[in-house]
Write an enzyme that holds these catalytic residues in place. Structure first.
Site, short mmCIF file in Angstrom:
data_model
loop_
_atom_site.label_atom_id
_atom_site.label_comp_id
_atom_site.label_asym_id
_atom_site.label_seq_id
_atom_site.Cartn_x
_atom_site.Cartn_y
_atom_site.Cartn_z
N ASP A 59 0.11 4.30 0.81
CA ASP A 59 -0.04 5.10 2.02
C ASP A 59 0.45 4.38 3.26
OD1 ASP A 59 -2.12 3.28 1.81
OD2 ASP A 59 -3.60 4.59 2.77
N GLY A 107 -10.72 -2.55 2.57
CA GLY A 107 -11.55 -2.07 3.67
C GLY A 107 -12.06 -3.25 4.49
N HIS A 111 0.83 -1.20 0.00
CA HIS A 111 0.00 0.00 0.00
C HIS A 111 0.87 1.26 0.00
CE1 HIS A 111 -3.98 -1.89 0.79
NE2 HIS A 111 -3.23 -2.86 1.28
N GLU A 132 -8.69 -12.29 5.09
CA GLU A 132 -7.74 -11.80 6.10
C GLU A 132 -8.45 -11.75 7.44
OE1 GLU A 132 -4.84 -7.97 7.04
OE2 GLU A 132 -6.58 -7.73 5.74
N ASP A 182 2.60 -5.57 2.47
CA ASP A 182 1.38 -4.90 2.89
C ASP A 182 1.67 -3.43 3.22
OD1 ASP A 182 -1.33 -4.78 3.18
OD2 ASP A 182 -1.41 -5.76 5.14
#
Length: 392
Positions: free
Chosen positions: A26, A184, A24, A214, A324
């Site tokens: 961010d 999300g 990711h 997950e 991740d």
């Protein structure tokens, strides 16, 4: 079968060419960059003003076991990713940081809808990130670490922009965007709420992955594959819920094996049985984007030594290794590989195998994937002493 077994330590892991599918944007900022950008845009809510202390705060928050505190970490990174200049810098540094870690191909994902607070359009966000990746690729090549980075555009499960983001991914697929993702909270926000987006992507022959398996279990995986048609599974670690060992569900068997960190290495595969869904995932070679350190932080796994990735690798699922959120987990691809080597007995052949798995599963054209495998990855491992012969 025999082959050359090459040990996998931190130095070897760093030198090995690696491919990354689940990272990711961010979740991978440099702490120093966060501090500098916050000072420039007037954001005064950072929990620390020193780069080392801020990096430690991110790791501690992700390790805290508190979901609100974990989610707060992204409030701070997103706060400094709202202008074209900020996004360009973060994307460029992402490419450079991955390249310096030996990553030769990466797909970096982000949600364009989370970067609109300063007036950017969705298109402006994508164009800024794409430009940043190209800048980072050029600087990495100048530094002697060539890398190719493509973007995955993410839609949020709880929002209503998935079709718009899917259209954006298709619009920019020849300009550095390789696919679509949905992320999300899984519980309460099934991917089937976004079927219009997935149907559009399939009509457009576009690639997409779905965060599934997950925090939520087999129903999430089943929906992602059978209802939505996902090309890959983001995480997918809970596929082990459809696996039994000695007749016991995986989680129950693992509870009894917690005292033996080598349990997943030592268990005889004849004692393992796959359920229908697990068998389908393996049979159809659906890639699993697995992220060991992150899974520990979200309680999706007990430890690195007992992370399901090792059993799934032994069972020859299409396993890939990923980071991740590098900032929140204090990790890198090399660190993930070294952790598995130390805790679960992985060697260089295992890292080579998951790297080739990742390239086979990448969202770029086949000839480009093949070129990276044959011209970069295989020669890179041969130079480190592994000739490709199987070791297990």
């Amino acid at each position: 079968m025999t082959g050359t077994v090459t040990a996998l330590d931190a130095d070897t892991a760093a030198k090995a060419p690696k491919a990354l599918l689940h990272d990711h944007l961010d979740g991978g900022l440099r702490p120093a960059t966060i501090i500098e950008l916050a000072a420039e845009n007037g954001y005064d809510a950072l929990p620390a003003g020193d780069a080392d202390a801020l990096g430690q705060w991110f790791r501690d928050s992700a390790d805290s076991g508190s979901l609100p505190r974990y989610l707060e970490t992204f409030d701070h990174t997103l706060a400094v990713m709202q202008t074209r200049e900020e996004l360009f810098r973060v994307a460029s540094e992402c490419a450079q940081d991955l390249a310096s870690d030996g990553v030769v191909y990466a797909e970096s994902r982000y949600a364009p809808e989370q970067h609109l607070r300063a007036g950017l359009t969705l298109e402006g966000v994508v164009e800024a990130v794409n430009a940043g990746f190209r800048d980072g690729e050029a600087k990495a090549a100048e530094a002697g670490h060539p890398i190719r980075v493509t973007a995955l555009l993410t839609a949020m499960r709880h929002a209503a922009k998935s079709t718009e983001i899917a259209q954006l991914a298709v619009r920019y697929r020849d300009e550095g965007v390789s696919g679509f993702d949905i992320a999300g909270a899984e519980a309460g926000h099934p991917p089937t709420r976004h079927l219009d987006a997935f149907e559009y992507l399939r009509r457009e022959n576009a690639h997409f992955t779905i965060h599934a398996g997950e925090a939520f279990g087999l129903p999430s995986i089943w929906e992602a594959i059978q209802w939505c048609g996902a090309d890959r599974l983001g995480h997918g670690v809970r596929i082990v819920d459809d696996i039994t060992i000695d007749g016991a569900p995986f989680a129950e068997w693992l509870e009894g094996a917690k005292g033996n960190p080598a349990a997943l290495v030592e268990v005889e595969l004849e004692r393992v049985r796959l359920g229908r869904l697990a068998a389908y995932v393996r049979d159809t070679r659906i890639p699993l984007e697995m992220c060991p350190s992150s899974n520990l932080q979200t309680s999706a796994a007990l430890s690195i030594s007992l992370h399901p990735i090792t059993l799934l690798k032994r069972l020859l699922f299409r396993v890939t290794l990923n980071t991740d959120n590098r900032l929140m987990s204090g990790t890198s691809m090399s660190r993930e590989a070294a952790l598995l080597a130390e805790a679960a007995g992985w060697d260089l052949a295992d890292l080579r195998w998951v790297t080739i798995n990742a390239m086979k599963s990448a969202f770029i054209p086949f000839d480009e994937r093949l070129a990276l495998i044959n011209d970069v990855i295989k020669p890179g491992y041969a130079a480190l002493g592994h000739d490709g012969a199987p070791t297990h």
